[in-house]
Scaffold this motif. Sequence first.
Motif, short mmCIF file in Angstrom:
data_model
loop_
_atom_site.label_atom_id
_atom_site.label_comp_id
_atom_site.label_asym_id
_atom_site.label_seq_id
_atom_site.Cartn_x
_atom_site.Cartn_y
_atom_site.Cartn_z
N VAL A 83 9.29 19.69 -21.42
CA VAL A 83 8.87 18.78 -19.73
C VAL A 83 7.56 18.35 -20.04
N LYS A 84 6.66 19.45 -20.40
CA LYS A 84 5.12 19.35 -20.51
C LYS A 84 4.97 18.13 -21.51
N LYS A 85 5.69 18.15 -22.61
CA LYS A 85 5.34 17.20 -23.81
C LYS A 85 5.55 15.70 -23.12
N GLU A 86 6.78 15.43 -22.54
CA GLU A 86 7.10 14.41 -22.08
C GLU A 86 6.10 13.66 -21.04
N VAL A 87 5.88 14.64 -20.02
CA VAL A 87 4.97 14.14 -19.02
C VAL A 87 3.74 13.81 -19.59
N ALA A 88 3.30 14.74 -20.62
CA ALA A 88 1.90 14.25 -21.46
C ALA A 88 1.76 13.09 -21.77
N LYS A 89 3.19 12.65 -22.28
CA LYS A 89 3.18 11.07 -22.88
C LYS A 89 3.05 10.25 -21.79
N ILE B 253 0.87 -1.22 0.03
CA ILE B 253 0.04 0.12 0.00
C ILE B 253 0.96 1.22 0.01
N LEU B 254 1.83 1.38 0.92
CA LEU B 254 2.81 2.30 0.83
C LEU B 254 3.72 2.67 -0.44
N SER B 255 4.12 1.51 -0.92
CA SER B 255 4.60 1.51 -2.09
C SER B 255 3.81 2.19 -3.50
N ILE B 256 2.46 1.65 -3.55
CA ILE B 256 1.45 2.21 -4.51
C ILE B 256 1.37 3.62 -4.14
N LEU B 257 1.14 4.13 -2.88
CA LEU B 257 0.88 5.43 -2.75
C LEU B 257 1.92 6.24 -2.98
N GLY B 258 3.28 5.92 -2.71
CA GLY B 258 4.49 6.71 -3.15
C GLY B 258 4.67 6.82 -4.66
N LEU B 259 3.98 5.93 -5.26
CA LEU B 259 4.10 5.99 -6.84
C LEU B 259 3.27 7.00 -7.38
N PHE B 260 2.09 7.01 -6.62
CA PHE B 260 0.75 7.92 -6.92
C PHE B 260 1.37 9.29 -6.62
N LEU B 261 2.03 9.48 -5.38
CA LEU B 261 2.38 11.00 -5.14
C LEU B 261 3.45 11.32 -5.80
N VAL B 262 4.39 10.47 -6.35
CA VAL B 262 5.53 10.87 -7.35
C VAL B 262 4.90 11.28 -8.60
N SER B 263 3.86 10.48 -9.03
CA SER B 263 3.26 10.64 -10.33
C SER B 263 2.75 12.06 -10.31
N SER C 25 3.20 14.55 -8.31
CA SER C 25 4.13 15.61 -8.13
C SER C 25 4.63 15.94 -9.42
N GLU C 26 5.06 14.90 -10.19
CA GLU C 26 5.92 15.13 -11.59
C GLU C 26 4.69 15.76 -12.57
N TYR C 27 3.48 15.58 -12.54
CA TYR C 27 2.42 16.04 -13.31
C TYR C 27 2.27 17.60 -12.92
N GLN C 28 2.18 17.85 -11.63
CA GLN C 28 2.28 19.20 -11.09
C GLN C 28 3.37 20.04 -11.40
#
Length: 265
Positions: free
Chosen positions: A31-37, A6-16, A18-21
């Motif tokens: 950067v926007k294009k890479e993250v959009a892809k 659960i913590l691992s999934i939550l960590g990945l979610f928060l990273v994702s 954070s990356e998007y924001q």
Amino acid sequence: MKKRLILSILGLFLVSCSEYQKAFKSEDTEVKKEVAKKMYDKQKYSKAIRLYEIIAPVYKGKSGEEEMSYSFGMSYYNTKQYYLAAYQLEGFASSYPKDPRAEEAFFLSAKCFAELSPTYSLDQTETDKAIFKMQEFIDRYPNSTYMAQANAIAKDLRVKLERKAFEVAKQYNTIGDHKAAQVAFDIFLSDFPGTVFKEEALFLKLDSAFQLAINSVPSKMQERLNNAKGAYQSLVKFKGDSKFKSKADVMLEQIDKELQQFSKS
């Protein structure tokens, strides 16, 4: 183990997130294009769309536009934003006709218009447009792997138009405007000679002709009775074992009975 997962999934979610924001706030369009892809590949289409909407004008006519244009259109399609998807996917197919995905994009663009087609009782402008677009696809890609789907969709759309016209004519019969009903059924049968509603349309035309004839003033009755008899003949000629034949036969019997008085006179 469960807690760690659960913590691992939550960590990945928060990273994702954070990356998007960070990408959303960044001034760097690459950067926007890479993250959009990345968002697109993860099927997070709404987030991908927000980034694509910002950077699409920047990449117009530049390297990278082709891939982004396709992903942008598919993101709209997968979020059921069919007006925008149709525009974006058709634009991609037209701009990059040699791209191996152009055929799919053009088909999905036409399919978007079909998705926008309303129920038969409403205005059918969108249905006419959908038929035009689907036929355009069929003409452009006659050997397409999507041909069976395209023909099936086009057929369903045409039946919707047929039903709209049929129900309009039927309504005249229902409200007792039998003269208008006959005209409407004549137009309907002329416009849609192969319609799935033909048998019922021929019967309702007979019913309208019959009702108009037996309720006529004497000076017009004979002509209208003969007209009704002609409507009966059209029905049985089209389908001798029609499901409406027993009702039609009752009408014919009365028509012939009424006509006898004119032959005597």
